[in-house]
Design an enzyme around this catalytic site. Structure first.
Site, PDB file in Angstrom:
ATOM      1  N   LEU A 153       0.823  -1.211   0.000  1.00  0.00           N
ATOM      2  CA  LEU A 153       0.000   0.000   0.000  1.00  0.00           C
ATOM      3  C   LEU A 153       0.854   1.257   0.000  1.00  0.00           C
ATOM      4  O   LEU A 153       0.395   2.313  -0.416  1.00  0.00           O
ATOM      5  CB  LEU A 153      -0.920   0.009   1.225  1.00  0.00           C
ATOM      6  CG  LEU A 153      -1.867  -1.183   1.367  1.00  0.00           C
ATOM      7  CD1 LEU A 153      -2.676  -1.051   2.661  1.00  0.00           C
ATOM      8  CD2 LEU A 153      -2.787  -1.299   0.169  1.00  0.00           C
ATOM      9  N   GLY A 154       2.097   1.133   0.460  1.00  0.00           N
ATOM     10  CA  GLY A 154       2.974   2.291   0.519  1.00  0.00           C
ATOM     11  C   GLY A 154       4.255   1.957   1.237  1.00  0.00           C
ATOM     12  O   GLY A 154       4.514   0.812   1.608  1.00  0.00           O
ATOM     13  N   GLY A 168       6.919   3.714   4.265  1.00  0.00           N
ATOM     14  CA  GLY A 168       7.194   4.763   5.222  1.00  0.00           C
ATOM     15  C   GLY A 168       8.675   4.936   5.433  1.00  0.00           C
ATOM     16  O   GLY A 168       9.500   4.311   4.763  1.00  0.00           O
ATOM     17  N   GLY A 184       9.490   1.363   7.200  1.00  0.00           N
ATOM     18  CA  GLY A 184       9.125   0.054   6.673  1.00  0.00           C
ATOM     19  C   GLY A 184       8.060   0.120   5.609  1.00  0.00           C
ATOM     20  O   GLY A 184       7.595   1.184   5.223  1.00  0.00           O
ATOM     21  N   VAL A 208       4.286  -0.850   4.000  1.00  0.00           N
ATOM     22  CA  VAL A 208       2.901  -0.923   4.459  1.00  0.00           C
ATOM     23  C   VAL A 208       2.156  -1.900   3.557  1.00  0.00           C
ATOM     24  O   VAL A 208       2.096  -1.711   2.345  1.00  0.00           O
ATOM     25  CB  VAL A 208       2.210   0.453   4.432  1.00  0.00           C
ATOM     26  CG1 VAL A 208       0.780   0.344   4.957  1.00  0.00           C
ATOM     27  CG2 VAL A 208       3.004   1.467   5.257  1.00  0.00           C
ATOM     28  N   LYS A 267       1.736  -1.586   8.900  1.00  0.00           N
ATOM     29  CA  LYS A 267       3.085  -1.021   8.765  1.00  0.00           C
ATOM     30  C   LYS A 267       4.051  -1.968   9.468  1.00  0.00           C
ATOM     31  O   LYS A 267       3.931  -2.206  10.673  1.00  0.00           O
ATOM     32  CB  LYS A 267       3.128   0.376   9.391  1.00  0.00           C
ATOM     33  CG  LYS A 267       4.428   1.117   9.186  1.00  0.00           C
ATOM     34  CD  LYS A 267       4.294   2.545   9.717  1.00  0.00           C
ATOM     35  CE  LYS A 267       5.558   3.351   9.495  1.00  0.00           C
ATOM     36  NZ  LYS A 267       5.415   4.743   9.988  1.00  0.00           N
ATOM     37  N   ASP A 288       4.773  17.013   8.696  1.00  0.00           N
ATOM     38  CA  ASP A 288       5.012  16.429   7.375  1.00  0.00           C
ATOM     39  C   ASP A 288       3.707  16.362   6.582  1.00  0.00           C
ATOM     40  O   ASP A 288       3.389  15.345   5.968  1.00  0.00           O
ATOM     41  CB  ASP A 288       5.635  15.038   7.505  1.00  0.00           C
ATOM     42  CG  ASP A 288       6.306  14.580   6.214  1.00  0.00           C
ATOM     43  OD1 ASP A 288       6.588  15.445   5.347  1.00  0.00           O
ATOM     44  OD2 ASP A 288       6.561  13.369   6.058  1.00  0.00           O
TER      45      ASP A 288
END
Length: 361
Positions: free
Chosen positions: A21-22, A24, A27, A29, A44, A137
């Site tokens: 999914l993404g 970070g 780590g 996700v 995550k 952020d």
């Protein structure tokens, strides 16, 4: 290649799927599913071997802050736990992508649609500030969308708590969204998030970053909106509005009046059709301020983990800055064995450890 595995949390057991999914700062996700409830989450996953002392401090801070947040426009944390090798943060799953993808695919938004999202973002940040929390952020890739087109502010990696109204100067976040006081490492307070809000609003309206001090506005932007943008992008943080002042600005008040009027018109139209007995559906709108389709500017560039890359400066900056040269789970991103699950055998984690601020390794 392993397609899924199971982990046991303190609250539930979860299936972790090989669907990224993404990514970070710490780590990857992945998509997860609760075995008991059947609900989907974002997991995550952080390798414990990769953590330094500063990383551990940042993770403690992130978990402490996000576990205490409860707002409809902020991604909620379900639970956090660990096994012998990895840390897991189970988060609310948003399946509508993010605002970065939306603007890259559809182009800049009309003012009404941009403000529809912006008001939700500001309300989330206002809530954070009332809790003495700075996000630090705020950017389009951290603004997720739900299936019903609602905003969810995500990624609290660089969040911190205000002490006496200020925080210790630190250069962190994402360069394009950093206010002058962060870049110059000067005194910082909640106005640094306001600057980032100004960058976000300008970006979704123009699909580009502003040139501060020489702002260009496309045709059709209202004078109220231009004035609000100029106020949020003041170099002097003391001259920027608070989140409460943003929500009470002429720009947002005009938007709210327009929104209420649109909702009333739709409701009256539906009632009139019902009275007349017309067997016809009312116009369906995801939002009364829905934006028209525009010619796409191209699909966003994707990295190996499926998250959009703006450019070399589009990554978060700070002590746990990940250069993206290796997978947080141990395999090189460019390797044929770059699956996030490549290092997992068919195992089930047992005896989970509830993750707290004092238990991370």
């Amino acid at each position: 290649m392993i397609q899924q595995f199971q982990v046991q949390g303190a609250k539930d057991k979860y299936i972790i799927y090989n669907k990224v999914l993404g990514k970070g700062a710490y780590g990857v996700v992945l998509l997860a599913k609760s075995l008991n409830l059947g609900s989907y989450h974002a997991a995550k996953i952080i390798s414990k071997k990769s953590l330094s002392l500063s990383d551990i401090s940042n993770l403690r801070n992130e978990i402490n802050i996000q576990s205490q947040l409860n707002h409809p426009n902020i991604v909620s944390m379900v639970e956090a736990f660990e096994d012998n090798e990895y840390l897991y943060m189970l988060l609310e799953y948003c399946n509508g992508g993010c605002l970065f993808q939306k603007t890259q695919l559809n182009g800049p938004l009309r003012e009404e649609k941009a403000l529809y999202y912006f008001v939700q973002i500001v309300k989330a940040v206002q809530y954070l500030h009332t809790k003495s929390v700075l996000h630090r952020d705020i950017k389009l890739s951290n603004l997720l969308l739900t299936s019903d087109d609602q905003i969810k502010v995500a990624d609290f990696t660089w969040s911190t708590s205000l002490q006496g109204g200020y925080v210790n100067p630190q250069i962190c976040g994402t360069l394009e969204y950093m206010p002058p006081e962060v870049i110059s490492n000067k005194v910082q307070n909640e106005k640094l998030d306001v600057w980032s809000l100004g960058i976000v609003l300008y970006e979704i309206l123009h699909n580009s970053f502003p040139i501060v001090g020489s702002l260009f506005f496309k045709f059709g932007i209202s004078e109220e909106c231009k004035q609000l943008l100029k106020q949020m992008l003041e170099n002097d943080p003391n001259r920027r509005p608070t989140t409460s002042e943003i929500l009470y600005s002429p720009c947002i008040r005009r938007f709210n009046r327009h929104k209420d009027l649109s909702i009333n018109i739709i409701a009256c139209s539906k009632n009139l059709q019902d009275i007349q007995g017309i067997n016809q559906k009312s116009p369906q709108m995801a939002s009364p301020l829905g934006s028209p389709l525009r010619t796409g500017f191209g699909t966003p560039q994707m990295n190996d983990l499926g998250s959009p890359l703006r450019n070399r400066q589009g990554s978060s900056i700070g002590s746990p800055f990940n250069l993206g040269l290796g997978s947080p789970l141990g395999s090189p991103l460019g390797s044929p064995m770059n699956s996030p699950l490549a290092n997992f055998n068919k195992r089930i984690s047992t005896d989970p450890i509830r993750l707290s601020a004092q238990k991370l390794v």
